[in-house]
Write a protein that holds these residues in place. Structure first.
Motif, PDB file in Angstrom:
ATOM      1  N   LYS A  77      53.091  40.453  38.653  1.00 25.25           N
ATOM      2  CA  LYS A  77      51.665  40.432  38.300  1.00 25.25           C
ATOM      3  C   LYS A  77      51.113  39.018  38.159  1.00 25.25           C
ATOM      4  CE  LYS A  77      51.686  44.939  36.007  1.00 25.25           C
ATOM      5  NZ  LYS A  77      51.455  45.685  34.744  1.00 25.25           N
ATOM      6  N   ASP A  78      51.974  38.032  37.997  1.00 25.17           N
ATOM      7  CA  ASP A  78      51.514  36.653  37.873  1.00 25.17           C
ATOM      8  C   ASP A  78      51.333  35.967  39.218  1.00 25.17           C
ATOM      9  OD1 ASP A  78      51.521  36.677  35.044  1.00 25.17           O
ATOM     10  OD2 ASP A  78      53.708  36.413  35.047  1.00 25.17           O
ATOM     11  N   SER A  79      51.690  36.645  40.301  1.00 17.70           N
ATOM     12  CA  SER A  79      51.551  36.075  41.636  1.00 17.70           C
ATOM     13  C   SER A  79      50.152  36.332  42.190  1.00 17.70           C
ATOM     14  CB  SER A  79      52.594  36.690  42.580  1.00 17.70           C
ATOM     15  OG  SER A  79      52.318  36.362  43.925  1.00 17.70           O
ATOM     16  N   MET A  80      49.663  35.390  42.981  1.00 19.79           N
ATOM     17  CA  MET A  80      48.379  35.577  43.657  1.00 19.79           C
ATOM     18  C   MET A  80      48.466  36.670  44.712  1.00 19.79           C
ATOM     19  SD  MET A  80      46.879  31.708  44.203  1.00 19.79           S
ATOM     20  CE  MET A  80      48.265  31.222  45.228  1.00 19.79           C
ATOM     21  N   LEU A  81      49.680  37.083  45.076  1.00 15.90           N
ATOM     22  CA  LEU A  81      49.867  38.068  46.138  1.00 15.90           C
ATOM     23  C   LEU A  81      50.409  39.386  45.599  1.00 15.90           C
ATOM     24  CD1 LEU A  81      51.351  35.438  48.539  1.00 15.90           C
ATOM     25  CD2 LEU A  81      49.261  36.697  48.978  1.00 15.90           C
ATOM     26  N   TYR A  82      50.249  39.600  44.315  1.00 17.18           N
ATOM     27  CA  TYR A  82      50.684  40.846  43.693  1.00 17.18           C
ATOM     28  C   TYR A  82      49.997  42.031  44.367  1.00 17.18           C
ATOM     29  CZ  TYR A  82      51.085  44.492  40.102  1.00 17.18           C
ATOM     30  OH  TYR A  82      51.312  45.676  39.426  1.00 17.18           O
ATOM     31  N   HIS A  83      50.799  42.997  44.820  1.00 17.09           N
ATOM     32  CA  HIS A  83      50.311  44.218  45.473  1.00 17.09           C
ATOM     33  C   HIS A  83      49.378  43.910  46.646  1.00 17.09           C
ATOM     34  CE1 HIS A  83      51.252  47.440  42.180  1.00 17.09           C
ATOM     35  NE2 HIS A  83      52.318  46.708  42.490  1.00 17.09           N
ATOM     36  N   ASP A  84      49.662  42.853  47.375  1.00 17.03           N
ATOM     37  CA  ASP A  84      48.888  42.513  48.570  1.00 17.03           C
ATOM     38  C   ASP A  84      49.355  43.425  49.708  1.00 17.03           C
ATOM     39  OD1 ASP A  84      48.633  40.966  51.251  1.00 17.03           O
ATOM     40  OD2 ASP A  84      47.269  39.894  49.900  1.00 17.03           O
ATOM     41  N   GLU A  85      48.449  44.252  50.232  1.00 18.42           N
ATOM     42  CA  GLU A  85      48.839  45.268  51.203  1.00 18.42           C
ATOM     43  C   GLU A  85      49.257  44.667  52.541  1.00 18.42           C
ATOM     44  OE1 GLU A  85      46.293  48.618  51.577  1.00 18.42           O
ATOM     45  OE2 GLU A  85      46.293  49.059  49.420  1.00 18.42           O
ATOM     46  N   ASP A  86      48.615  43.577  52.948  1.00 18.74           N
ATOM     47  CA  ASP A  86      49.033  42.922  54.191  1.00 18.74           C
ATOM     48  C   ASP A  86      50.462  42.410  54.061  1.00 18.74           C
ATOM     49  OD1 ASP A  86      48.463  41.532  56.865  1.00 18.74           O
ATOM     50  OD2 ASP A  86      49.042  39.826  55.586  1.00 18.74           O
ATOM     51  N   LEU A  87      50.795  41.799  52.922  1.00 23.70           N
ATOM     52  CA  LEU A  87      52.143  41.289  52.712  1.00 23.70           C
ATOM     53  C   LEU A  87      53.138  42.440  52.628  1.00 23.70           C
ATOM     54  CD1 LEU A  87      53.834  38.735  52.286  1.00 23.70           C
ATOM     55  CD2 LEU A  87      53.436  38.962  49.815  1.00 23.70           C
ATOM     56  N   ALA A  88      52.754  43.545  52.016  1.00 29.97           N
ATOM     57  CA  ALA A  88      53.638  44.709  51.961  1.00 29.97           C
ATOM     58  C   ALA A  88      53.958  45.205  53.369  1.00 29.97           C
ATOM     59  CB  ALA A  88      52.997  45.815  51.135  1.00 29.97           C
ATOM     60  N   GLY A  89      52.965  45.159  54.251  1.00 30.03           N
ATOM     61  CA  GLY A  89      53.204  45.548  55.642  1.00 30.03           C
ATOM     62  C   GLY A  89      54.167  44.598  56.337  1.00 30.03           C
ATOM     63  N   ARG A  90      54.017  43.323  56.041  1.00 29.10           N
ATOM     64  CA  ARG A  90      54.931  42.335  56.624  1.00 29.10           C
ATOM     65  C   ARG A  90      56.364  42.566  56.142  1.00 29.10           C
ATOM     66  NH1 ARG A  90      52.751  37.754  58.975  1.00 29.10           N
ATOM     67  NH2 ARG A  90      50.476  37.578  58.913  1.00 29.10           N
ATOM     68  N   LEU A  91      56.516  42.882  54.862  1.00 30.39           N
ATOM     69  CA  LEU A  91      57.846  43.152  54.328  1.00 30.39           C
ATOM     70  C   LEU A  91      58.469  44.345  55.027  1.00 30.39           C
ATOM     71  CD1 LEU A  91      60.095  42.603  52.280  1.00 30.39           C
ATOM     72  CD2 LEU A  91      58.855  44.059  50.648  1.00 30.39           C
ATOM     73  N   GLU A  92      57.690  45.377  55.245  1.00 35.53           N
ATOM     74  CA  GLU A  92      58.219  46.558  55.919  1.00 35.53           C
ATOM     75  C   GLU A  92      58.675  46.219  57.334  1.00 35.53           C
ATOM     76  OE1 GLU A  92      56.679  50.969  57.308  1.00 35.53           O
ATOM     77  OE2 GLU A  92      55.956  50.154  55.394  1.00 35.53           O
ATOM     78  N   LEU A  93      57.884  45.421  58.058  1.00 36.11           N
ATOM     79  CA  LEU A  93      58.301  44.976  59.392  1.00 36.11           C
ATOM     80  C   LEU A  93      59.616  44.206  59.314  1.00 36.11           C
ATOM     81  CD1 LEU A  93      54.961  43.729  61.037  1.00 36.11           C
ATOM     82  CD2 LEU A  93      56.224  45.821  61.548  1.00 36.11           C
ATOM     83  N   GLY A  94      59.756  43.375  58.280  1.00 39.07           N
ATOM     84  CA  GLY A  94      60.985  42.619  58.107  1.00 39.07           C
ATOM     85  C   GLY A  94      62.190  43.511  57.878  1.00 39.07           C
ATOM     86  N   THR A  95      62.019  44.581  57.123  1.00 40.06           N
ATOM     87  CA  THR A  95      63.150  45.489  56.883  1.00 40.06           C
ATOM     88  C   THR A  95      63.562  46.203  58.168  1.00 40.06           C
ATOM     89  OG1 THR A  95      61.734  47.352  56.213  1.00 40.06           O
ATOM     90  CG2 THR A  95      62.459  45.830  54.480  1.00 40.06           C
ATOM     91  N   HIS A  96      62.585  46.543  59.014  1.00 40.48           N
ATOM     92  CA  HIS A  96      62.926  47.149  60.303  1.00 40.48           C
ATOM     93  C   HIS A  96      63.691  46.152  61.176  1.00 40.48           C
ATOM     94  CE1 HIS A  96      60.941  51.013  59.858  1.00 40.48           C
ATOM     95  NE2 HIS A  96      59.814  50.416  59.465  1.00 40.48           N
ATOM     96  N   PHE A  97      63.281  44.883  61.140  1.00 42.91           N
ATOM     97  CA  PHE A  97      63.999  43.854  61.887  1.00 42.91           C
ATOM     98  C   PHE A  97      65.444  43.760  61.413  1.00 42.91           C
ATOM     99  CE2 PHE A  97      65.577  39.449  61.649  1.00 42.91           C
ATOM    100  CZ  PHE A  97      65.705  39.173  63.009  1.00 42.91           C
ATOM    101  N   MET A  98      65.659  43.814  60.109  1.00 44.29           N
ATOM    102  CA  MET A  98      67.017  43.721  59.574  1.00 44.29           C
ATOM    103  C   MET A  98      67.871  44.908  60.023  1.00 44.29           C
ATOM    104  SD  MET A  98      67.433  40.877  58.070  1.00 44.29           S
ATOM    105  CE  MET A  98      69.024  41.227  57.308  1.00 44.29           C
ATOM    106  N   LEU A  99      67.287  46.102  60.042  1.00 48.93           N
ATOM    107  CA  LEU A  99      68.044  47.278  60.482  1.00 48.93           C
ATOM    108  C   LEU A  99      68.371  47.179  61.971  1.00 48.93           C
ATOM    109  CD1 LEU A  99      66.216  50.098  58.497  1.00 48.93           C
ATOM    110  CD2 LEU A  99      68.596  49.347  58.188  1.00 48.93           C
TER     111      LEU A  99
END
Length: 596
Positions: free
Chosen positions: A61-83
């Motif tokens: 909650k102290d981050s400027m990017l807390y619950h940022d939906e664009d960043l959440a999408g990027r994270l999901e893409l990253g997890t697919h890359f790892m798999l």
């Protein structure tokens, strides 16, 4: 420190997002391209390291990017890359080395297991798919870590920590049994806190933080004892400018510049656990140097989010020593251990790694405010000296005997001096006895590599004996180096200074990347500080002897000698106008006691 970590995490989160591969036709889609080579790697310093930054920002909650939906999408893409990057056997390949690597997979497991714990506890729908993907990735590593091996000593503790995290995730008893199998080999840390690889810049901290994780996950508090010893040792391995002593490392940090930043998380964890002021002082120094939350398994932001109590530490830090004279491993029975090596049966050979027979070799450290000296055995340099901004990075002896650099085998410490000795031997080998010859010796072609060379008789064994004494004087130091035999052998004594300074002197002959030092005085100056030496010579004109090299980016003096020689170099130091880190006299007395 918490506020600094949040700011750093946000900065590097955005920086990493700018490198994410978003071309759906790319094999690296979703990964984060390496800034140096443009390739997205699945290793612990690559895409998953950046994904950990993103996850920490998204749930904080102290981050400027807390619950940022664009960043959440990027994270999901990253997890697919790892798999997609995970092999069928559960491993990953860094790409530049170590294909299908269990230890590199273990590095990733230790980090992503912490990321998974954070994401699982966050009730926000856009993170659900990423959480599930990371769990799947971790579960698919189990077969590889149950069966996989290592290359280097520290890999064992990385694998142990990863097995601990997977046991916590899955509850499978065989994971804990595999961790116990690695731990059964015993811990490789001397009483003074030196790990096998003698890597103050990189792998000490890796072993420390991995054993901290393993101690907690496997309920083995005894694993923290070598961590404590190493952190205590590191208090004496810091130069006045905050750099770590890497002058004798057995790994790739040898001679390179590192700060204490990789020790931040483990020293803060140990300070909190032990309420130890020295560990807190190391944590503060490391925190000041911190410019990034850390590579995946040693990410300080993850550590703080998983352990909120770290934000509230109220330990008063000790003052780290700035005036001392100490010898590490002085009483380590190294010769006894080396004498037992033949009985191990490996013949002194190990594949894809090093045997590290230099483990436990003595290292002397002196510091007096802004002057810092390291004298060491079993490395290509005898000693190194920092004096304010002036840096004498190495003093090396090169010889055509073996050929290459001469490693000093022994270090003896006296009241005002250090004595180093080296003995090299080299002989010849007679014919293999008839009864020991293989059948191939009687065939039309007898390959050299099929002969039992280990059974040859040694003949004409020769010895090369070098002695050096470094003695304190009123103006600095005096170095004497001597060799009586063998006769008529080319030698070089090389002084390597930092590339940021300048060399002046009448006896210098510039080369492309070094100087022949033929006679007279030479002064190396950096800023207002200088180191002056005299004693040059030029008895032959070879630039580099075989198996030696001139380091890039440095100022190098080459003194050419022929055996026998007895050479003296006077080393004079400039007066330091200001010494902001003047030693506490009481502290100095305490540290002198360690010499006894």
């Amino acid at each position: 420190m918490y506020e600094k970590l949040v700011a750093l995490n946000d900065y590097w989160t955005k920086e990493g997002a700018g490198r994410q591969v978003l071309d759906q036709g790319s094999r690296y889609y979703g990964g984060v391209a390496d800034a140096e080579n443009g390739i997205a790697w699945p290793s612990h310093g690559g895409s998953p390291m950046v994904m950990a930054l993103w996850a920490a920002a998204l749930i904080n909650k102290d981050s400027m990017l807390y619950h940022d939906e664009d960043l959440a999408g990027r994270l999901e893409l990253g997890t697919h890359f790892m798999l997609r990057s995970q092999h069928a056997d559960g491993t990953i390949s860094p790409g530049w080395t170590n294909m299908h690597s269990p230890p590199d997979t273990a590095f990733v497991v230790v980090g992503l297991a912490q990321v998974y714990e954070l994401l699982q506890a966050e009730e926000w729908e856009p993170l659900r798919k990423s959480t599930a993907n990371i769990k799947l990735f971790l579960e698919q590593t189990v077969p590889a870590l149950l069966t996989g091996g290592c290359h280097t000593p520290n890999h064992r503790w990385v694998l142990t920590a990863a097995l601990g995290y997977l046991h916590k995730l899955t509850g499978r008893a065989e994971l804990k049994e595999r961790a116990e199998a690695w731990l059964a080999e015993g811990l490789d840390c001397t009483e003074d806190g030196e790990w096998t690889e003698r890597s103050n810049g990189i792998y000490n901290a890796v072993s420390d933080v991995m054993l901290f994780h393993a101690a907690e996950l496997l309920d083995k508090p005894e694993l923290l004892e070598p961590v404590r010893r190493n952190l205590k040792m590191m208090a004496y391995m810091i130069h006045p400018n905050g750099e770590v002593v890497t002058d004798y490392s057995g790994r790739q940090d040898f001679g390179h510049s590192y700060t204490m930043e990789s020790y931040f998380l483990v020293s803060r964890l140990m300070a909190q656990k032990d309420q130890d002021p020295t560990f807190e002082a190391i944590a503060e120094l490391a925190g000041q140097a911190l410019e990034h939350p850390g590579w995946l398994p040693n990410n300080a932001m993850l550590g703080y989010l998983l352990r909120p109590e770290l934000r509230e530490i109220a330990i008063q830090p000790a003052e780290l020593p700035t005036k001392y004279r100490i010898v590490m491993n002085r009483n380590f029975p190294r010769e006894r251990y080396l004498s037992e090596m033949a009985a191990a049966g490996h013949g002194g050979k190990i594949y894809h790694s090093r045997m590290h027979p230099d483990f436990g070799a003595p290292v002397a450290r002196e510091r007096d405010g802004n002057t810092s000296l390291t004298v060491m055995a079993e490395t290509s340099s005898m000693f190194a000296l920092r004096h304010g901004d002036a840096r004498l990075l190495a003093v090396q002896i090169g010889s055509s005997f073996e050929p290459g650099y001469v490693k000093m085998n022994d270090l003896m410490v006296e009241e005002e001096s250090y004595r180093l000795t080296a003995v090299q031997s080299k002989g010849y080998y007679g014919p293999v006895a008839k009864e020991n010859l293989p059948l191939s010796a009687k065939s039309a072609i007898s390959p050299w590599y099929l002969l039992p060379h280990q059974l040859r008789e040694t003949t004409h064994l020769q010895y090369h004996h070098v002695e050096a004494e470094l003695r304190k004087t009123g103006h600095g130091w005096q170095l004497q180096v001597s060799c009586a035999e063998p006769d008529s052998m080319m030698t070089q004594i090389v002084f390597v200074f930092g590339g940021e300074g300048s060399l002046t002197g009448e006896g210098l002959t510039p080369l492309e990347d070094a100087h022949f030092w033929k006679h007279g005085n030479v002064r190396y100056a950096a800023g207002e500080d200088w180191i002056e030496v005299d004693g040059g010579a030029h008895e032959h004109f070879v630039k580099t002897l075989r198996n030696t090299a001139i380091p890039a980016g440095c100022q190098t003096l080459i003194v050419n000698l022929m055996t026998p020689y007895h050479k003296t170099f006077d080393i004079r130091l400039s007066p330091l106008k200001a010494d902001a880190e003047a030693a506490n006299p009481q502290s100095s007395t305490d540290h002198e006691e360690l010499m006894k």
